[in-house]
Design a protein around this motif. Structure first.
Motif, PDB file in Angstrom:
ATOM      1  N   SER A 184      43.909  54.379   9.804  1.00 49.21           N
ATOM      2  CA  SER A 184      44.735  53.267  10.261  1.00 49.21           C
ATOM      3  C   SER A 184      44.303  51.982   9.573  1.00 49.21           C
ATOM      4  O   SER A 184      43.153  51.577   9.686  1.00 49.21           O
ATOM      5  CB  SER A 184      44.580  53.143  11.782  1.00 49.21           C
ATOM      6  N   ASN A 185      45.210  51.365   8.861  1.00 47.46           N
ATOM      7  CA  ASN A 185      44.929  50.096   8.201  1.00 47.46           C
ATOM      8  C   ASN A 185      45.685  48.969   8.880  1.00 47.46           C
ATOM      9  O   ASN A 185      46.877  49.106   9.183  1.00 47.46           O
ATOM     10  CB  ASN A 185      45.341  50.155   6.731  1.00 47.46           C
ATOM     11  N   GLY A 200      47.912  46.165   9.832  1.00 51.59           N
ATOM     12  CA  GLY A 200      49.140  45.622   9.292  1.00 51.59           C
ATOM     13  C   GLY A 200      49.974  46.571   8.479  1.00 51.59           C
ATOM     14  O   GLY A 200      51.014  46.168   7.938  1.00 51.59           O
ATOM     15  N   SER A 201      49.565  47.818   8.349  1.00 50.18           N
ATOM     16  CA  SER A 201      50.367  48.764   7.570  1.00 50.18           C
ATOM     17  C   SER A 201      50.444  50.102   8.295  1.00 50.18           C
ATOM     18  O   SER A 201      49.771  50.316   9.290  1.00 50.18           O
ATOM     19  CB  SER A 201      49.786  48.953   6.173  1.00 50.18           C
ATOM     20  N   LYS A 202      51.280  50.976   7.758  1.00 49.38           N
ATOM     21  CA  LYS A 202      51.454  52.278   8.406  1.00 49.38           C
ATOM     22  C   LYS A 202      50.206  53.133   8.226  1.00 49.38           C
ATOM     23  O   LYS A 202      49.530  53.067   7.198  1.00 49.38           O
ATOM     24  CB  LYS A 202      52.663  52.999   7.805  1.00 49.38           C
ATOM     25  N   THR A 208      47.951  56.478   7.612  1.00 51.04           N
ATOM     26  CA  THR A 208      48.008  57.634   6.713  1.00 51.04           C
ATOM     27  C   THR A 208      47.530  58.851   7.484  1.00 51.04           C
ATOM     28  O   THR A 208      46.397  58.882   7.966  1.00 51.04           O
ATOM     29  CB  THR A 208      47.106  57.414   5.494  1.00 51.04           C
TER      30      THR A 208
END
Lengths: 118, 110
Positions: free
Chosen positions: A50-51, A53-55, A57
């Motif tokens: 989990s990053n 601000g982004s989706k 993986t």
């Protein structure tokens, strides 16, 4: 330092309901958090990365529509198990990667959440 | 994909005996980390090794990283009951993701 909390620590739910698990880095910022699942007597299995601000993986074989991950801030990531079934019963552990200099790639683990789906 | 094999799966020792767990990767690692998980608990970071041939000690624990950076070992001298738990190695290969071994569960007989 480098404390990661998880909430709840224990959850029992009925089949078909959704469960949200929170992972927080308490005293550091983490751009990346990881979600693992551990079945009894087995190793940790990475579910997703989990990053902020982004989706997220997802690892192969992990259903993204079933395990919803949101990483809204540098200190909070959530995992929602949607329409939980008994086979989803497991120990879910998050970890956070510290941005602090010198910690390199060290991951700090939360205390885990035990999910039991009846 | 990268695989990390860890042996043995279980080890029962008499208190005071030594214990060693071994970790082997199918690919060259950038670093290897060791974690300890007490029964019912979560993994706790022990140490990270980065350099080829590196040896680090923490009291009775000795960690080694192989010259080829594909294997590692954890050795505990004179085990105590407090050493009980599962020891995991986790290999990093250039990214920040870790691949965990299956762990070695250590039981110490008083």
């Amino acid at each position: 330092g480098a404390v990661v909390s998880q909430h709840p620590s224990w959850v029992i739910c009925k089949s078909g309901t959704s469960v949200k698990i929170e992972c927080r880095s308490l005293d550091f910022q983490a751009t990346t958090m990881f979600w693992y699942r551990q079945f009894p007597k087995q190793s940790l299995m990475l579910m997703a990365t989990s990053n902020e601000g982004s989706k997220a993986t997802y690892e192969q074989g992990v259903e993204k529509d079933k395990f919803l991950i949101n990483h809204a801030s540098l200190t909070l990531s959530t995992l929602t198990v949607t329409s939980a079934h008994p086979e989803d019963s497991s120990f879910y552990i998050c970890s956070a990667r510290s941005l602090l200099q010198g910690h390199q790639e060290t991951q700090y683990f939360g205390p885990g959440t035990r999910l039991l789906v009846l | 994909g990268q695989q990390v094999m860890q042996i043995p799966q279980y080890q029962h020792v008499q208190e005071g005996e030594d214990f060693t767990t071994y970790c082997n990767s199918s690919t060259t690692l950038s670093n290897i980390q060791w974690y300890k998980q007490r029964p019912g608990g979560h993994p706790v970071f022990l140490i990270q090794l980065v350099k080829s041939g590196e040896v680090k000690k923490q009291k009775r624990l000795t960690f080694q990283f192989g010259e080829a950076k594909k294997n590692s070992s954890l050795h505990i001298t004179a085990t105590q009951t407090t050493d009980v738990g599962t020891y995991f190695c986790a290999g990093g290969a250039g990214s920040y993701q870790l691949t965990f071994g299956k762990g070695t569960k250590l039981s110490v007989i008083p």
